[in-house]
Design an enzyme around this catalytic site. Structure first.
Site, PDB file in Angstrom:
ATOM      1  N   GLU A 116      -5.470  -8.447   1.082  1.00 31.35           N
ATOM      2  CA  GLU A 116      -6.058  -8.130   2.386  1.00 31.35           C
ATOM      3  C   GLU A 116      -7.529  -7.810   2.208  1.00 31.35           C
ATOM      4  O   GLU A 116      -7.917  -7.106   1.267  1.00 31.35           O
ATOM      5  CB  GLU A 116      -5.402  -6.885   3.021  1.00 31.35           C
ATOM      6  CG  GLU A 116      -4.022  -7.088   3.555  1.00 31.35           C
ATOM      7  CD  GLU A 116      -3.464  -5.813   4.202  1.00 31.35           C
ATOM      8  OE1 GLU A 116      -4.259  -4.946   4.626  1.00 31.35           O
ATOM      9  OE2 GLU A 116      -2.236  -5.695   4.253  1.00 31.35           O
ATOM     10  N   GLU A 164       0.807  -1.229   0.000  1.00 29.99           N
ATOM     11  CA  GLU A 164       0.000   0.000   0.000  1.00 29.99           C
ATOM     12  C   GLU A 164       0.837   1.275   0.000  1.00 29.99           C
ATOM     13  O   GLU A 164       0.831   2.049   0.973  1.00 29.99           O
ATOM     14  CB  GLU A 164      -0.921   0.028   1.223  1.00 29.99           C
ATOM     15  CG  GLU A 164      -1.934  -1.090   1.251  1.00 29.99           C
ATOM     16  CD  GLU A 164      -2.969  -0.921   2.367  1.00 29.99           C
ATOM     17  OE1 GLU A 164      -2.757  -0.092   3.272  1.00 29.99           O
ATOM     18  OE2 GLU A 164      -3.996  -1.612   2.309  1.00 29.99           O
TER      19      GLU A 164
END
Ligand code: FCB
Length: 477
Positions: A378, A195
């Protein structure tokens, strides 16, 4: 749109394998999913959130250690000095994930544990810990999916400007090079970053995360250097582990304005360009989105975009909900997270339940970037314990969240998206960054006083799902 030419059906119902009799396998285990036996179900964790042992065996401070211990940044004054104590309890944790029937594990390595000093030697005790982890995983038939950088930059690099310093991109490449030379073929899946968008915006634009920097310049320069370091790292990995599957992990979350105002619409467009576009466009297309291209110009040197653009084997998408955005001139680039004004079913840690947003995110990547192979790296749901004994173990909200997201993921596969895996966040309750220990994402409860692990209802549910899919047969129709 490609029509799926494969259908799945269940084999004759047999008792679930390897499940002890006293496991409370839920009746609600889904039977209607058709991911099939080749689909990669997994658990996701990250080093800093679970390991603890921050000053043990030669590890030095990373940016989160400093952030936790200065300036009251973390809810309740929590820190990750011990957190799940995974560093000492790793075999128990691997046993838990393997007992669930899960065959894939995404984790990260701690940079300041492996290289504690600037230009210093490798820390053999740090490497030995991850060797032991690999031994346990391989022994139990679990495939390691390593993420090289999940936000824990060594403080010695932060002292030189961290990600706002272009040199950090080259330090990441060097780190990727050394780590991949060391572990080599013991690891089959390599992810470079976790991320970049979140690390850049929350850590360098808003200052809510470590290293606590703020402002547009820090945000944009950090993001560009992360993109550059990622490109250089992919090159190093290709050279060192040519048989491995190589990719990276991005938070892909569709953006919506919080209200109908023109200011909010503009703020949402800018955040979409910065959060989604400025990570994926350089990687897949070799350019920055037009809306924010000028912002990157001061940092993006000639030739950089050719390095950022790399052919990857698969992209990890982290998805929790859409982002609802409002204009607020107090913040970098005038954008801030607002709220979703529509009624939503569940909300914990300000994350609404929007499973259709997962479909939207996957199809966006599929359509815009040439149908890459995708896995969900995720997806998860936070709960809060109320202090009563047994609290948090009956986690119906999580179960419903995961079930709904998986249903929309299946829909994306039916629509032709090349989705090969789903990793739930997370195996254990852990240190949730600035939110501390309050918000718990684990399918396994951790009592932070005793460090006792107790599987929640969702763990059994997920296990039943994974096992049911393993028993599916592909039938050509
Ligand atoms: C993601 C992070 C992960 C975890 C989840 C809840 O943004 O990658 O470490 O904190 O959120």
């Amino acid at each position: 749109m490609m029509k799926r030419r494969e259908a799945m059906r269940f084999l004759a119902a047999a008792p679930l394998p390897f499940v002890p009799d006293d496991w409370p396998i839920t009746q609600r285990a889904p039977t209607s999913y058709a991911f099939g036996p080749d689909f990669n179900f997994g658990f996701s964790t990250s080093a800093y959130q679970i390991e603890g042992a921050v000053h043990e065996d030669g590890r030095t401070d990373g940016i989160w250690d400093i952030f936790c211990h200065t300036g009251h940044h973390i809810r309740n004054g929590d820190n990750a000095d011990i957190t799940c104590d995974h560093y000492h309890r790793m075999p128990e944790d691997v046993a838990l994930l393997a007992a669930a029937g899960v065959r894939n594990y995404r984790y990260s390595v701690s940079w300041p544990r492996l290289y504690p000093e600037m230009n210093g030697p490798a820390n053999s005790k740090g490497f030995a810990f991850y060797d032991r982890l690999l031994d346990e995983l391989h022994d139990k038939g679990v495939s390691p999916w390593l993420c090289l950088y999940h936000w824990d930059l060594p403080q010695y690099l932060q002292a030189r400007g961290g990600w706002t310093n272009r040199d950090t991109a080259y330090r990441l490449a060097e780190f990727s090079d050394k780590v991949s030379r060391y572990f080599g073929s013991r690891i089959g899946h390599w992810m470079v970053l976790n991320e970049a968008a979140v690390h850049a915006y929350l850590g360098h634009g808003l200052g809510f995360h470590a290293p606590g920097m703020t402002g547009k310049d820090n945000w944009v320069s950090a993001l560009h250097h992360l993109n550059l370091g990622q490109g250089l790292s992919v090159q190093a990995l290709r050279a060192n582990v040519p048989q491995a599957r190589i990719g990276t992990v991005a938070s892909v979350e569709p953006v919506r304005p919080s209200t109908k105002s023109a200011d909010d619409a503009q703020a949402a467009a800018v955040l979409d360009a910065m959060w989604n576009g400025a990570v994926l466009d350089p990687l897949f297309l070799g350019e920055y989105p037009a809306l924010v291209r000028d912002d990157f110009a001061p940092y993006c040197r000639s030739g950089d975009l050719a390095v950022c653009r790399q052919k990857i084997d698969l992209l990890g998408i982290n998805y929790y909900s859409r982002l609802h955005i409002r204009y607020d001139p107090k913040y970098a680039l005038d954008v801030f997270f607002g709220s979703n004004n529509d009624p939503v079913k569940y909300k914990a840690l300000n994350v609404p339940m929007e499973p259709d947003g997962l479909y939207e995110a996957v199809m966006h990547v599929h359509d815009r970037y040439g149908r890459p192979e995708i896995f969900i790296s995720e997806n998860g749901f936070a709960t809060v314990k109320d202090g009563k004994p047994g609290s948090g173990l009956e986690d119906d909200g999580r179960l419903e969240y995961l079930a709904a997201n998986l249903a929309f993921l299946q829909k994306s596969r039916e629509a032709g998206a090349n989705v090969s895996g789903y990793f739930v966040w997370s195996l254990l309750d852990n240190f949730e960054w600035d939110a501390g220990m309050k918000y718990r994402f684990g399918l396994v409860d951790v009592d932070f006083a005793t460090l006792k692990r107790t599987p929640k209802q969702s763990y059994y549910w997920y296990s039943a799902l994974v096992r049911s899919q393993a028993k599916m047969q592909v039938v050509k129709v």
